[in-house]
Design a protein around this motif. Structure first.
Motif, PDB file in Angstrom:
ATOM      1  N   LEU A 242      15.828 -15.268  -0.528  1.00 42.01           N
ATOM      2  CA  LEU A 242      17.175 -14.151   0.443  1.00 42.01           C
ATOM      3  C   LEU A 242      17.077 -14.231   2.309  1.00 42.01           C
ATOM      4  O   LEU A 242      15.644 -14.604   2.797  1.00 42.01           O
ATOM      5  CB  LEU A 242      17.028 -12.646  -0.169  1.00 42.01           C
ATOM      6  N   VAL A 243      18.066 -14.122   3.283  1.00 44.20           N
ATOM      7  CA  VAL A 243      17.695 -14.326   4.019  1.00 44.20           C
ATOM      8  C   VAL A 243      17.750 -13.082   4.782  1.00 44.20           C
ATOM      9  O   VAL A 243      17.872 -11.793   4.594  1.00 44.20           O
ATOM     10  CB  VAL A 243      18.721 -15.068   4.933  1.00 44.20           C
ATOM     11  N   LYS A 244      16.035 -12.867   5.648  1.00 48.99           N
ATOM     12  CA  LYS A 244      15.837 -11.054   6.439  1.00 48.99           C
ATOM     13  C   LYS A 244      15.569 -11.432   7.542  1.00 48.99           C
ATOM     14  O   LYS A 244      14.586 -12.331   7.788  1.00 48.99           O
ATOM     15  CB  LYS A 244      15.187 -10.615   5.384  1.00 48.99           C
ATOM     16  N   SER A 245      15.928 -10.856   8.007  1.00 45.62           N
ATOM     17  CA  SER A 245      15.715 -10.776   9.827  1.00 45.62           C
ATOM     18  C   SER A 245      15.698 -11.927  10.489  1.00 45.62           C
ATOM     19  O   SER A 245      14.831 -12.406  10.906  1.00 45.62           O
ATOM     20  CB  SER A 245      13.824 -10.001   9.825  1.00 45.62           C
ATOM     21  N   GLY A 246      16.562 -12.840   9.668  1.00 46.68           N
ATOM     22  CA  GLY A 246      17.080 -14.590  10.224  1.00 46.68           C
ATOM     23  C   GLY A 246      15.759 -15.247  10.201  1.00 46.68           C
ATOM     24  O   GLY A 246      15.861 -16.727  10.665  1.00 46.68           O
ATOM     25  N   GLU A 247      15.653 -14.776   8.063  1.00 44.86           N
ATOM     26  CA  GLU A 247      14.552 -15.969   8.156  1.00 44.86           C
ATOM     27  C   GLU A 247      14.272 -15.888   6.941  1.00 44.86           C
ATOM     28  O   GLU A 247      14.387 -14.909   5.918  1.00 44.86           O
ATOM     29  CB  GLU A 247      12.953 -15.786   8.556  1.00 44.86           C
ATOM     30  N   LEU A 248      14.281 -17.096   6.141  1.00 45.95           N
ATOM     31  CA  LEU A 248      14.611 -17.032   3.806  1.00 45.95           C
ATOM     32  C   LEU A 248      13.072 -16.876   3.766  1.00 45.95           C
ATOM     33  O   LEU A 248      12.200 -17.365   4.403  1.00 45.95           O
ATOM     34  CB  LEU A 248      14.672 -18.860   4.261  1.00 45.95           C
ATOM     35  N   VAL A 249      12.877 -15.710   3.495  1.00 46.13           N
ATOM     36  CA  VAL A 249      11.582 -15.446   2.557  1.00 46.13           C
ATOM     37  C   VAL A 249      11.666 -14.590   1.244  1.00 46.13           C
ATOM     38  O   VAL A 249      12.794 -15.685   0.522  1.00 46.13           O
ATOM     39  CB  VAL A 249      11.550 -14.010   2.956  1.00 46.13           C
ATOM     40  N   ARG A 250      10.497 -15.283   0.440  1.00 42.70           N
ATOM     41  CA  ARG A 250      10.934 -15.100  -1.224  1.00 42.70           C
ATOM     42  C   ARG A 250      10.598 -13.329  -1.902  1.00 42.70           C
ATOM     43  O   ARG A 250       9.640 -13.042  -0.968  1.00 42.70           O
ATOM     44  CB  ARG A 250       9.256 -15.444  -1.563  1.00 42.70           C
ATOM     45  N   TYR A 251      11.140 -12.909  -2.170  1.00 46.55           N
ATOM     46  CA  TYR A 251      10.918 -11.273  -2.957  1.00 46.55           C
ATOM     47  C   TYR A 251      10.715 -11.098  -4.310  1.00 46.55           C
ATOM     48  O   TYR A 251      11.096 -11.721  -5.117  1.00 46.55           O
ATOM     49  CB  TYR A 251      12.040 -10.606  -2.532  1.00 46.55           C
ATOM     50  N   ASP A 252       9.474 -10.869  -4.351  1.00 48.86           N
ATOM     51  CA  ASP A 252       9.355 -10.607  -5.503  1.00 48.86           C
ATOM     52  C   ASP A 252       9.678  -8.911  -6.743  1.00 48.86           C
ATOM     53  O   ASP A 252       8.425  -8.324  -5.964  1.00 48.86           O
ATOM     54  CB  ASP A 252       7.640 -10.891  -5.818  1.00 48.86           C
ATOM     55  N   PRO A 253      10.549  -8.635  -7.155  1.00 48.79           N
ATOM     56  CA  PRO A 253      11.054  -7.165  -7.282  1.00 48.79           C
ATOM     57  C   PRO A 253       9.624  -6.523  -7.853  1.00 48.79           C
ATOM     58  O   PRO A 253       9.458  -5.038  -7.947  1.00 48.79           O
ATOM     59  CB  PRO A 253      12.140  -7.799  -8.352  1.00 48.79           C
ATOM     60  N   ARG A 254       9.087  -7.550  -8.507  1.00 47.85           N
ATOM     61  CA  ARG A 254       7.407  -6.236  -9.818  1.00 47.85           C
ATOM     62  C   ARG A 254       6.859  -6.283  -8.238  1.00 47.85           C
ATOM     63  O   ARG A 254       6.343  -5.026  -8.636  1.00 47.85           O
ATOM     64  CB  ARG A 254       7.061  -7.857 -10.670  1.00 47.85           C
ATOM     65  N   THR A 255       6.195  -6.828  -7.786  1.00 43.59           N
ATOM     66  CA  THR A 255       5.126  -6.278  -6.731  1.00 43.59           C
ATOM     67  C   THR A 255       5.708  -5.768  -5.271  1.00 43.59           C
ATOM     68  O   THR A 255       5.224  -5.290  -4.304  1.00 43.59           O
ATOM     69  CB  THR A 255       4.332  -7.718  -6.411  1.00 43.59           C
ATOM     70  N   GLN A 256       6.815  -6.031  -5.337  1.00 43.21           N
ATOM     71  CA  GLN A 256       7.320  -5.731  -4.288  1.00 43.21           C
ATOM     72  C   GLN A 256       7.050  -6.648  -2.842  1.00 43.21           C
ATOM     73  O   GLN A 256       7.414  -6.128  -1.608  1.00 43.21           O
ATOM     74  CB  GLN A 256       7.972  -3.902  -4.012  1.00 43.21           C
ATOM     75  N   ALA A 257       7.138  -7.370  -3.359  1.00 39.87           N
ATOM     76  CA  ALA A 257       5.942  -8.295  -2.135  1.00 39.87           C
ATOM     77  C   ALA A 257       6.547  -9.066  -1.481  1.00 39.87           C
ATOM     78  O   ALA A 257       7.561 -10.171  -2.324  1.00 39.87           O
ATOM     79  CB  ALA A 257       4.754  -9.137  -2.198  1.00 39.87           C
ATOM     80  N   THR A 258       7.171  -9.058  -0.213  1.00 39.28           N
ATOM     81  CA  THR A 258       7.180 -10.065   0.511  1.00 39.28           C
ATOM     82  C   THR A 258       7.165 -11.673   1.495  1.00 39.28           C
ATOM     83  O   THR A 258       6.413 -11.151   1.923  1.00 39.28           O
ATOM     84  CB  THR A 258       9.049  -9.688   1.804  1.00 39.28           C
ATOM     85  N   THR A 259       7.563 -12.665   1.134  1.00 39.25           N
ATOM     86  CA  THR A 259       7.102 -13.850   1.799  1.00 39.25           C
ATOM     87  C   THR A 259       7.859 -14.436   2.444  1.00 39.25           C
ATOM     88  O   THR A 259       8.304 -15.075   2.321  1.00 39.25           O
ATOM     89  CB  THR A 259       6.052 -14.915   0.904  1.00 39.25           C
ATOM     90  N   PRO A 260       7.069 -14.754   4.132  1.00 33.81           N
ATOM     91  CA  PRO A 260       7.665 -15.989   4.532  1.00 33.81           C
ATOM     92  C   PRO A 260       7.916 -17.537   4.554  1.00 33.81           C
ATOM     93  O   PRO A 260       6.726 -17.874   3.855  1.00 33.81           O
ATOM     94  CB  PRO A 260       7.113 -15.539   6.704  1.00 33.81           C
ATOM     95  N   THR A 261       8.744 -17.780   4.842  1.00 30.94           N
ATOM     96  CA  THR A 261       9.326 -19.136   3.815  1.00 30.94           C
ATOM     97  C   THR A 261       8.822 -19.978   6.000  1.00 30.94           C
ATOM     98  O   THR A 261       8.505 -21.500   5.817  1.00 30.94           O
ATOM     99  CB  THR A 261       9.940 -19.883   3.996  1.00 30.94           C
ATOM    100  N   GLY A 262       9.131 -19.824   6.950  1.00 26.42           N
ATOM    101  CA  GLY A 262       9.282 -19.942   8.450  1.00 26.42           C
ATOM    102  C   GLY A 262      10.459 -20.697   8.371  1.00 26.42           C
ATOM    103  O   GLY A 262      10.637 -21.670   9.731  1.00 26.42           O
ATOM    104  N   LEU A 263      11.599 -20.203   7.564  1.00 25.35           N
ATOM    105  CA  LEU A 263      12.706 -21.488   7.672  1.00 25.35           C
ATOM    106  C   LEU A 263      13.671 -20.551   8.478  1.00 25.35           C
ATOM    107  O   LEU A 263      14.045 -19.155   7.732  1.00 25.35           O
ATOM    108  CB  LEU A 263      13.530 -21.799   5.985  1.00 25.35           C
ATOM    109  N   PRO A 264      13.985 -20.542   9.315  1.00 27.78           N
ATOM    110  CA  PRO A 264      15.260 -19.606  10.296  1.00 27.78           C
ATOM    111  C   PRO A 264      16.050 -19.964  10.165  1.00 27.78           C
ATOM    112  O   PRO A 264      16.589 -20.428  10.600  1.00 27.78           O
ATOM    113  CB  PRO A 264      14.307 -19.711  11.923  1.00 27.78           C
ATOM    114  N   PHE A 265      16.693 -18.667  10.805  1.00 21.68           N
ATOM    115  CA  PHE A 265      18.687 -18.729  10.449  1.00 21.68           C
ATOM    116  C   PHE A 265      19.372 -18.059  11.988  1.00 21.68           C
ATOM    117  O   PHE A 265      18.606 -16.758  12.121  1.00 21.68           O
ATOM    118  CB  PHE A 265      18.936 -17.580   9.289  1.00 21.68           C
ATOM    119  N   THR A 266      19.462 -18.625  13.023  1.00 22.41           N
ATOM    120  CA  THR A 266      19.683 -18.468  14.038  1.00 22.41           C
ATOM    121  C   THR A 266      20.913 -17.907  14.294  1.00 22.41           C
ATOM    122  O   THR A 266      22.238 -18.395  13.480  1.00 22.41           O
ATOM    123  CB  THR A 266      19.036 -19.265  15.816  1.00 22.41           C
ATOM    124  N   GLY A 267      22.108 -17.231  15.272  1.00 23.42           N
ATOM    125  CA  GLY A 267      22.980 -16.844  15.830  1.00 23.42           C
ATOM    126  C   GLY A 267      23.198 -15.595  15.071  1.00 23.42           C
ATOM    127  O   GLY A 267      22.569 -14.476  14.183  1.00 23.42           O
TER     128      GLY A 267
END
Length: 671
Positions: free
Chosen positions: A279-304
């Protein structure tokens, strides 16, 4: 001297019904030039990643237009695979693929449902619910079944090609929108507008229960804007079009288990093999694991400002840096994004989705004497040189009004009732919508202020008021009462801002003279589903120096809005309300003349005074363009058509728009 002129000479002590009796004059053929379409761009809202023609995975996206189109894009190249008309639809928030290979689009404007199959192409299924004109969301069920949420009735429906439509009815007596819908294992999940509520509906029985609100979440002013089921979890994003908090409901455990902040819409991806979603969070594509609740950034930015996905999913691209399946999706202007979890490869590709003409929502002459046009929904911003006909186009927000003031063009933008200042002498650089390729320039248009905190969404009226700029606004869904604001460009601050200057009424038109602002109101909110509490619109006077209301009157009995005001060269204030044009003596504080064009009670209308020929020009209830002599009341229809926007240029030419097309009226002979 005619009776009318004698009464004018006497100051018109009483309202003149006589003017309304005069039949429209037949105008000597005015010269009308078709200037074409000034605004054209891509607007994708609803989308999904799913099999397309021939079974190959494509990015499906619905582009707004007349008509809207359902587009299939190759995720490896961005090339157009297919493009289908959606006749009768203006656009779609709701695109979904069902397990049988169908793709559905639920549309706005007429609330129609369309189904695409590889064998039969697009089929118009009509309006599932005749009372509903907007399908906000559709969700895939079993086989070819799809579930949809609507407004203005806040209803839920199912469509099965074998059995037809099932109406589940209104979900909540307190809500007018079923804004978001998802489905899993026999249950439908549906989210509403503010105050946000999420319902679980048994698809077979129709039994409904409301899920509890996440701990610590205040739902006031927040929508359950997006709901998505993925891998046994329900993801609910609360708020609106801008990033907001997302909460995660464990369906099996029956409780809220996770939360993320600053999440963008509109969807999360289907789960990866390990259950994680993207999903997109704070202007970046991130990976989210609902079991561990860990969020991992991908480095893919979304601007504007607008970084919401228009469909997100998985596709095999067959490219060297993208082995196996990659995360792919579309953005609102037709840009495609890609990310490969194995290699970390990421890219943006401009797709071949074609732009569509954009309806004009605002017209004004700029400080550089060019004509400026702002567009609906997908927005856009165009400048036209009247002498050379050269045009410039920029990506921008939906514009509600524009006005030139002290060397700049001020623009009111939807939503959040934002106001910007644009300096035509400087490079364009909208950091929110279309950043300049040149490094370094300051934002231009520069964002000055907004009224999101006051629950306002449309700055419908702007006027130059001496050294100040004045603005009038319309509120958001469930709210009544606009804001009257006075901005001081010299200090860069609001001199004054006040809501409910006229109780429960929006401010939709403004005029200024000798230290006094004159405002026309509307009984309506900025969202049509909000019921008004007042019976008719008003005209008011406001002292800029003293920051106080001087007086208010009802200028046209029974009319819901006064959408335009203008002064003539004698200092008389003119307005339009439905099918009536009226003149006000501001010293006497009363209507002194009236011209009846029709019995319309439309809230739409435009009126502007042309100092070149001392004539009023207007757009009447979306029916025609007319001229009116303010001295005699004689009026003439100059062109019939669906006109809602009109402005007079300093040259004396009159510009008006019919939907996306711009016209110019010159050398009028109306007397």
């Amino acid at each position: 001297m005619t009776l009318i002129k004698r009464m004018l000479a006497c100051g018109m002590a009483a309202t003149l019904a006589v003017l309304g009796a005069a039949a429209p004059a037949v105008a000597a053929a005015p010269r009308v030039e078709d200037l074409g379409v000034p605004l054209e761009d891509v607007l994708l809202i609803g989308g999904v990643v799913a099999p397309g023609p021939g079974g190959r995975t494509v990015l499906w996206g619905a582009s707004s237009g007349t008509p809207a189109h359902l587009n299939a894009v190759d995720p490896a190249t961005g090339a157009e695979v297919a493009r289908y008309d959606l006749p009768g639809a203006g656009g779609s928030w709701a695109v979904e693929a069902t397990p049988d290979g169908s793709v559905y689009a639920g549309t706005y404007g007429d609330g129609r449902l369309y189904r695409w199959t590889d064998q039969g192409g697009v089929q118009d299924l009509g309006r599932p619910l005749p009372s509903e004109n907007f399908i906000w969301s559709v969700a895939a069920g079993e086989g070819a079944t799809v579930y949809g949420g609507t407004s203005p009735g806040g209803r839920l429906f199912a469509y099965d090609p074998a059995t037809g439509v099932r109406d589940y009815g209104k979900l909540s007596p307190a809500h007018a929108y079923v804004r978001s819908v998802s489905y899993a294992d026999g249950k439908i999940y549906a989210g509403t507008e503010a105050p946000a509520a999420v319902f679980e509906i048994d698809a077979a029985s129709g039994a409904t229960r409301q899920l509890p609100t996440p701990d610590g979440l205040d739902t006031a002013g927040k929508w359950a804007y997006d709901v998505n089921v993925a891998g046994g979890f329900l993801y609910v994003r609360y708020g609106g079009a801008s990033p907001g908090p997302m909460h995660v409901w464990d369906i099996g455990a029956g409780k809220w288990t996770g939360a993320l902040d600053a999440v963008h819409g509109l969807d999360v991806s289907p789960p990866a093999a390990d259950g994680a979603v993207y999903l997109v969070k704070s202007g970046e594509l991130v990976r989210y694991d609902p079991r561990t609740q860990a969020t991992t950034p991908t480095g893919l930015p979304f601007t504007g400002r607008v970084a919401n996905t228009r469909g997100i999913g998985w596709a095999e691209l067959g490219l060297p840096d993208y082995p196996g399946k990659s995360v792919v999706g579309l953005l609102w202007r037709g840009l495609m994004f890609r990310y490969n979890p194995q290699t970390g490869a990421k890219s943006f590709v401009q797709t071949a989705v074609r732009g569509e003409p954009i309806d004009v929502t605002a017209l004004a002459e700029g400080p550089d004497h060019r004509m400026y046009a702002g567009g609906f929904l997908n927005g856009g911003f165009a400048a036209l040189d009247p002498k050379t006909m050269n045009r410039e186009f920029y990506t921008f927000s939906q514009s509600e009004d524009m006005i030139a003031h002290d060397g700049k063009l001020y623009v009111g933008a939807y939503p959040e009732a934002r106001v910007y200042a644009y300096d035509p002498a400087l490079p364009w650089n909208s950091t929110e919508y279309s950043p300049s390729p040149e490094p370094g320039p300051a934002p231009n248009p520069a964002r000055l202020f907004d009224f999101a905190a006051d629950k306002q969404i449309r700055p419908r009226a702007l006027v130059s008021a001496g050294r100040y700029l004045a603005a009038g606004t319309m509120p958001d869904l469930g709210q009544l009462g606009g804001v009257l604001a006075v901005w001081d460009p010299r200090t860069g601050t609001l001199k004054h801002a006040q809501r409910n200057v006229v109780q429960d009424q929006s401010i939709v038109s403004l005029a200024y003279r000798d230290g006094v602002l004159y405002g026309g109101t509307s009984i309506y909110s900025g969202q049509s589903a909000t019921p008004p509490t007042q019976p008719e619109a008003k005209l008011f006077a406001w002292s800029v120096k003293a920051n106080r209301l001087l007086w208010e009157i009802v200028p046209a009995a029974g009319k819901p809005a006064v959408p335009a005001l203008t002064f003539d060269d004698r200092g008389r204030l003119w307005g339009i309300a439905g099918g009536e044009v009226f003149a006000v003596d501001t010293s006497a504080r009363k209507v002194v003349s009236r011209v009846t064009l029709s019995d319309s009670k439309s809230a739409s209308g435009q009126l502007a005074y042309n100092r070149r020929d001392r004539t009023l020009y207007g757009a009447h209830a979306g029916q025609d363009v007319f001229s009116l002599d303010p001295r005699t009341g004689r009026h003439a229809v100059l062109r019939q058509g669906p006109v809602h926007q009109l402005a007079v240029h300093g040259s004396g030419d009159v510009y008006f728009a019919e939907g996306p097309r711009l016209f110019r009226l010159t050398r009028q002979q109306t007397r």
